[in-house]
Structures are given as structure tokens and as C-alpha cells.
Design a protein around this motif. Structure first.
Motif, PDB file in Angstrom:
ATOM      1  N   ALA A   1       0.830  -1.210   0.000  1.00  0.00           N
ATOM      2  CA  ALA A   1       0.000   0.000   0.000  1.00  0.00           C
ATOM      3  C   ALA A   1       0.861   1.255   0.000  1.00  0.00           C
ATOM      4  O   ALA A   1       0.653   2.170  -0.812  1.00  0.00           O
ATOM      5  CB  ALA A   1      -0.930  -0.006   1.219  1.00  0.00           C
TER       6      ALA A   1
ATOM      7  N   TYR B   1      -5.052   5.697   3.913  1.00  0.00           N
ATOM      8  CA  TYR B   1      -3.969   4.728   4.030  1.00  0.00           C
ATOM      9  C   TYR B   1      -2.846   5.272   4.912  1.00  0.00           C
ATOM     10  O   TYR B   1      -2.317   4.585   5.789  1.00  0.00           O
ATOM     11  CB  TYR B   1      -3.371   4.397   2.663  1.00  0.00           C
TER      12      TYR B   1
ATOM     13  N   LEU C   1      -3.410  -1.572   8.397  1.00  0.00           N
ATOM     14  CA  LEU C   1      -3.363  -0.979   7.066  1.00  0.00           C
ATOM     15  C   LEU C   1      -3.575  -2.045   5.995  1.00  0.00           C
ATOM     16  O   LEU C   1      -4.281  -1.823   5.006  1.00  0.00           O
ATOM     17  CB  LEU C   1      -2.028  -0.269   6.839  1.00  0.00           C
TER      18      LEU C   1
ATOM     19  N   TYR D   1      -6.424  -1.878   3.376  1.00  0.00           N
ATOM     20  CA  TYR D   1      -6.032  -1.816   1.953  1.00  0.00           C
ATOM     21  C   TYR D   1      -6.704  -2.932   1.156  1.00  0.00           C
ATOM     22  O   TYR D   1      -7.159  -2.721   0.030  1.00  0.00           O
ATOM     23  CB  TYR D   1      -4.517  -1.917   1.848  1.00  0.00           C
TER      24      TYR D   1
END
Length: 430
Positions: free
Chosen positions: A61, A245, A257, A261
């Protein structure tokens, strides 16, 4: 009198079809390309979801976010070439060619430098090398950027669709193979080396334009003046698209995260592909009639109807089916991501309308208005995320939905009134 009214209605209907037909065809080309890519991307997403950890997803990400920010600059000069008048096109293309070299070499250097503070910020040196590797593609972009812009200007979006299909198939097949071979996050990073050469080869083959003058920056101010606002607007769009993010990664860690994501890509992936198709098709469609307010209004409103018919049913269907397809397709370990996925997916309903309103402003040289709106929206969005992160990733997803559902419809309605109801004078191209 009745016959005349009927004839007028027939003529109006034919005119409306003529005006909207090209937009629909372009959406068809690009939509078909995205459909093909979606099939291959689904296989890739399933493979990665089963072979990579949430930590790997978190790393990917941040790497792709960095690349996404740098890619903001790739569309700025492109937009000016699409919007320019025929009499200025030759001069602006030659200048744009050399400006692209300066721009993309600088972007390559900046992205590589940015890898080091990012690694420090997230306390993970595994970010550095992948970010620098992806940046290599920028060194090829100046060779074919003008040709690609001219293809879009000429509304030959079937060529763009072909590029998208070949890039999508190549990247997804390579990613799956590398993932099964155990390359980890590099299974996503290495295939980027295929994307730019494919784009460059097809662009050069399908447009004869080549630079015919030595180095020149004649009338660079004109390009830079238009492009600067476009760059800032696109940067703010990218910032909003990735701000969640960045905040989740910093305050909640790479594990959360990765979960967020995954939910974002599995939930919003299809809708964002549709959004990209609309954006690519709509801007040249509006620019072609920007000097005629009545035709511009007809095209714009017709485009909004098309967007509504495509996006709203798609988003509602995907959101309602999420509890069923996520555990079956991606595995039980991603079940906690389902509520996040649904909230983010629903936020896609209003996104295309906000993009259409922004493109309308850019088409009629109101880029400063678009910039002002984006500054306000980004500020409100950032504040809402900072507050919402206290409730974890689900709170962040709820903030994304609320801000998009409330603010984007208001912006779309205001833009229509601003451009059409006040009869603002168009800035002529000729």
C-alpha cells in the motif's frame, strides 16, 4: 404546428444521440478493456490474498501510494494538449515534448529521494528499493507522452483501451506467476517494468507525431499556467484517495493498514475502474464543444445520466454481495474486512459525479474554481479522518463514506448552476 413540433423532437433526439454516441462508444471501449482486466485482476487479487500477509499488503500500500502521488504529474501536460486549439497545437506539442523530459526526470529523482524519509517515517527500510524500482518507468514516459495525448485528443480511445488490456494482462499474469514462485511483495513490484514499454510501443505505432525542432520551451508559460492548477487538483485528488492509508498506517500500524487496503481494493476496485473509464472518456468529450454552451450542457447532463445508470446499480450489487463472496473467494482470514469493504464501496456512488463536475470546470478554463473546491474538500476530509481514526479502521471507513456522500453531490449541483445557470462567458479556443 403539430407536425413541426414532432419534427423538432425527432431532430433533437437525433442530435442528442449524435452528441452522446461518441462518449458511450468511448466508454464502451475503455469499459471493455477494464472488464478484461478485471477478470485477470480478480485472479491476481485472490492469489495475493491467499499467499501474502496483511503486513505485506501494508507495505505494498505505501509503495503504490508513493508511486500514485508521483504519477499525478503525468496527466498535467496531457490535459493541455487535449484542450488546446488547432492553431496552437503544433507549437504546444513541441514545447510539451521537452517539458515532459524535464518533468519526468525530476519526478524520477524526487520519488527515489522520497523513499528514504518514508522508510524512516514508517520505520521500515523494505520500502526503499521497491519505490526506486517503480520510478524507473518515468524515464520512458517523455518519449511517447505527446503521442498518447494526441490519441486522446482525437477521441481514438480504442487505442487507449488496447494499451490498458495488454498492460493489465501482462501485469496480472506476471504477478500471479511471481507470487506462486514466492517473490512476496516483489511479485507486485517487478511487473511494473512491463507496463511503460507496452504503453510506449503502442503509442508510437499509432500516432505519427515526432519532435521536429531542437530543444524549445517557447510558450512554456501557457502550458505551465494551465497545468499547474491541474497538477494541484490531481495531487489533492490523490491525497484524498490515499490519506486514509497514510493515517491508518501511521496510527494503527501495517497490520491494520493491510486489512484496510485489502477491503478498499476488493470493495472499490471495480467501481474505481468504472470511474477511470468515465474520466478518460468524458474530458475530450466535453472539450470538443466547450465553445458552445448549449451543446456542452447537453453533453454534460447526458453523461451524468449515463454515469448514474452504470455506477449506482453496480455499487449497490457489489455492496450487498460482499458478505457472500469475500470468504468464498478470498478466504476466511479476510472476513473482518467485510464491514470496511461495504462502507468504502458505498462511497463510490458519488465519486464519478464529483469527477464529472471537476472535468466540466477544467474544460471551460475554470481550473482555479476546481482547485478551490479541492482544497476545501481535502481539508474537511483530512480532519474527518483524523477524528475517525480513534475508532479504528471501521471508523475511518465510515468517515470516507459520510464525507463523499454529503460533499460530492453538493459540489456537483453547485458546479452545474455555476456554469450553466449564470451563463458564464466561455473562453474561446479560436
Amino acid at each position: 404546428m403539430t407536425i413541426s413540433i414532432k419534427k423538432a423532437r425527432v431532430v433533437a433526439h437525433k442530435l442528442k444521440w449524435k452528441l452522446s454516441g461518441q462518449f458511450v462508444r468511448n466508454m464502451g471501449w475503455l469499459g471493455g478493456a477494464e472488464l478484461v482486466n478485471r477478470v485477470f485482476r480478480l485472479a491476481t487479487t485472490v492469489t495475493l490474498a491467499r499467499l501474502l500477509s496483511s503486513y505485506d499488503y501494508g507495505l505494498i500500500a505505501i509503495i503504490l501510494i508513493t508511486h500514485d502521488f508521483a504519477a499525478t504529474f503525468s496527466s498535467a501536460i496531457d490535459a493541455k494538449i487535449i484542450q488546446a486549439s488547432d492553431k496552437d497545437l503544433k507549437v504546444l506539442c513541441n514545447t510539451a515534448y521537452w517539458m515532459n523530459w524535464i518533468l519526468f526526470v525530476a519526478v524520477f529523482i524526487i520519488q527515489c529521494i522520497a523513499a528514504f524519509p518514508l522508510a524512516w517515517f514508517y520505520n521500515d527500510n523494505n520500502l526503499i528499493l521497491p519505490i526506486c524500482f517503480i520510478a524507473l518507468g518515468y524515464l520512458l514516459l517523455p518519449v511517447g507522452s505527446v503521442q498518447s495525448s494526441l490519441i486522446r485528443r482525437e477521441n481514438r480511445l480504442n487505442i487507449i483501451a488496447l494499451i490498458n488490456v495488454l498492460q493489465g494482462i501482462s501485469l496480472n499474469v506476471a504477478t500471479v506467476i511471481l507470487a506462486f514462485l514466492g517473490f512476496g511483495i516483489w511479485s507486485v513490484i517487478l511487473p511494473f517494468g512491463l507496463a511503460t514499454p507496452i504503453w510506449l510501443l503502442i503509442s508510437l505505432m499509432n500516432h505519427p507525431w515526432r519532435p521536429k525542432v531542437p530543444f524549445t520551451l517557447y510558450r512554456w508559460e501557457e502550458i505551465a499556467g494551465y497545468s499547474t492548477n491541474v497538477i494541484i487538483v490531481e495531487f489533492l485528488n490523490k491525497l484524498r484517495a490515499n490519506l486514509d492509508y497514510l493515517i491508518v498506517g501511521k496510527f494503527l500500524g501495517f497490520q491494520d493498514l493491510g486489512l484496510y487496503y485489502f477491503a478498499f481494493n476488493a470493495g472499490l476496485g471495480i467501481s474505481m475502474n468504472v470511474l477511470n473509464v468515465i474520466v478518460s472518456s468524458l474530458f475530450p468529450h466535453l472539450c470538443a464543444v466547450r465553445n458552445n454552451l448549449n451543446q456542452l450542457k447537453l453533453r454534460y447532463l447526458s453523461s451524468l445520466k449515463t454515469i448514474a445508470l452504470v455506477v449506482i446499480p453496480l455499487v449497490l450489487l457489489q455492496s450487498s454481495l460482499a458478505p457472500f463472496y469475500v470468504p468464498i473467494i478470498f478466504g476466511q482470514k479476510w472476513v473482518p474486512a467485510i464491514p470496511i469493504l461495504i462502507l468504502i464501496c458505498l462511497s463510490a456512488i458519488t465519486r464519478p459525479f464529483g469527477e464529472a463536475a471537476k472535468l466540466l470546470l477544467l474544460a471551460v478554463d475554470r481550473s482555479r474554481v476546481a482547485l478551490a473546491w479541492n482544497l476545501i474538500f481535502t481539508l474537511v476530509f483530512a480532519l474527518s479522518l483524523i477524528v475517525a481514526v480513534q475508532w479504528g479502521v471501521l471508523g475511518v471507513a465510515a468517515a470516507v463514506l459520510i464525507t463523499h456522500i454529503i460533499l460530492l453531490p453538493l459540489f456537483t449541483l453547485w458546479t452545474s448552476k455555476y456554469i450553466f445557470d449564470k451563463n458564464l462567458p466561455m473562453k474561446p479556443l479560436l
